[in-house]
Design an enzyme around this catalytic site. Sequence first.
Site, mmCIF file in Angstrom:
data_model
loop_
_atom_site.group_PDB
_atom_site.id
_atom_site.type_symbol
_atom_site.label_atom_id
_atom_site.label_comp_id
_atom_site.label_asym_id
_atom_site.label_seq_id
_atom_site.Cartn_x
_atom_site.Cartn_y
_atom_site.Cartn_z
ATOM 1 N N PRO A 71 0.836 -1.203 0.000
ATOM 2 C CA PRO A 71 0.000 0.000 0.000
ATOM 3 C C PRO A 71 0.872 1.254 0.000
ATOM 4 O O PRO A 71 1.906 1.291 0.634
ATOM 5 C CB PRO A 71 -0.771 -0.109 1.319
ATOM 6 N N GLU A 72 0.438 2.255 -0.723
ATOM 7 C CA GLU A 72 1.178 3.506 -0.737
ATOM 8 C C GLU A 72 0.508 4.471 0.225
ATOM 9 O O GLU A 72 -0.522 4.178 0.819
ATOM 10 C CB GLU A 72 1.201 4.067 -2.160
ATOM 11 N N CYS A 88 11.193 8.630 -23.601
ATOM 12 C CA CYS A 88 10.773 9.852 -22.917
ATOM 13 C C CYS A 88 11.629 10.163 -21.684
ATOM 14 O O CYS A 88 11.630 11.284 -21.195
ATOM 15 C CB CYS A 88 9.317 9.738 -22.451
ATOM 16 N N LYS A 101 3.277 5.707 5.914
ATOM 17 C CA LYS A 101 2.497 4.484 5.699
ATOM 18 C C LYS A 101 2.070 3.848 7.012
ATOM 19 O O LYS A 101 1.617 2.711 7.043
ATOM 20 C CB LYS A 101 3.308 3.502 4.865
ATOM 21 N N CYS A 136 9.701 4.615 -19.853
ATOM 22 C CA CYS A 136 9.827 4.748 -21.305
ATOM 23 C C CYS A 136 11.240 5.202 -21.607
ATOM 24 O O CYS A 136 11.641 6.298 -21.218
ATOM 25 C CB CYS A 136 8.822 5.760 -21.863
ATOM 26 N N CYS A 180 4.063 3.436 -25.086
ATOM 27 C CA CYS A 180 4.068 4.656 -24.277
ATOM 28 C C CYS A 180 2.901 5.538 -24.710
ATOM 29 O O CYS A 180 2.637 5.704 -25.895
ATOM 30 C CB CYS A 180 5.391 5.398 -24.481
ATOM 31 N N CYS A 237 4.708 8.559 -26.697
ATOM 32 C CA CYS A 237 5.524 8.433 -27.908
ATOM 33 C C CYS A 237 5.379 7.087 -28.607
ATOM 34 O O CYS A 237 5.931 6.903 -29.689
ATOM 35 C CB CYS A 237 6.997 8.686 -27.577
#
Length: 275
Positions: free
Chosen positions: A2-3, A273, A55, A270, A248, A251
């Site tokens: 969990p964030e 990018c 957290k 990516c 992506c 792009c």
Amino acid sequence: MPEGDTIFRAARTLHRALADQRVTRFESVVPRLTRVDADAPIAGRVIERVEARGKHLLIWFSGALVLRTHMRMHGSWHIYRPGERWRQPRREMRIVIETTAIHAVAFSVPVAEFVPAATLDAAPALRDLGPDLLSAGFDAESAVDRLLALAGVEIADALLDQHALAGIGNVYKSEVLFMGRVDPFAPVRTLSREQIARLVSIAARVMRANVGEGTSAGIATYSGMRRTTGRADPAARLWVYGRAGQPCRRCGTPISTRTQGPHARSTYWCAQCQD
Ligand SMILES: [Zn+2]
């Protein structure tokens, strides 16, 4: 794992369900909790508030006692009406806090301890936390300083360091770096203060957007609808996380993935990018 946004939502849901209610029954299978409960019973205390710090989820009881839990990978808090069927097996139960209206149940929570309120800020797990992205008084400058101090660490790992900045987990790590167009493997020392500040600013913005109002009641821990692209379509919610080999969204280059850092956490990016 969990964030910070998940814990923030869980804390808010538990707060709304439990604040100002008296505990009618407490149960746990965690010996360090039951020892405290035997000496100074939790039943009879009033739940003053529930809050997230990084957290960590903190439940404040009258009598200056705080229950600290950390979900790690699989833990969760659920809220039920008395008599409602649990949505996790009983063997996963770690803690039950009952009031006349609500039964709050922690499942598979690996970290749980009672801490006297007076020493909470000195508890090792909380003392060294960096500025909390979701706290009202978030100190972005301090977070940038702490990240810059991790000069030799790759930026993706630095963003996961809860001592530098509290709240980012593995999904936001990849998303924020894509949005900031920064190579996840770049050592912090190769980035400018402005680049780091921009990443912190993006992280704060997307995480706050993900704790907006409007969650359903019931299961407190939320995991399914996190998004960074601003799009509600479930297939278009994230820029790069979990999208290995898919084009992506900017792009068209196939998204790359590999494990990174001492804990071998998956990173998505990516190569076009973010070089
Ligand atoms: Zn791209």
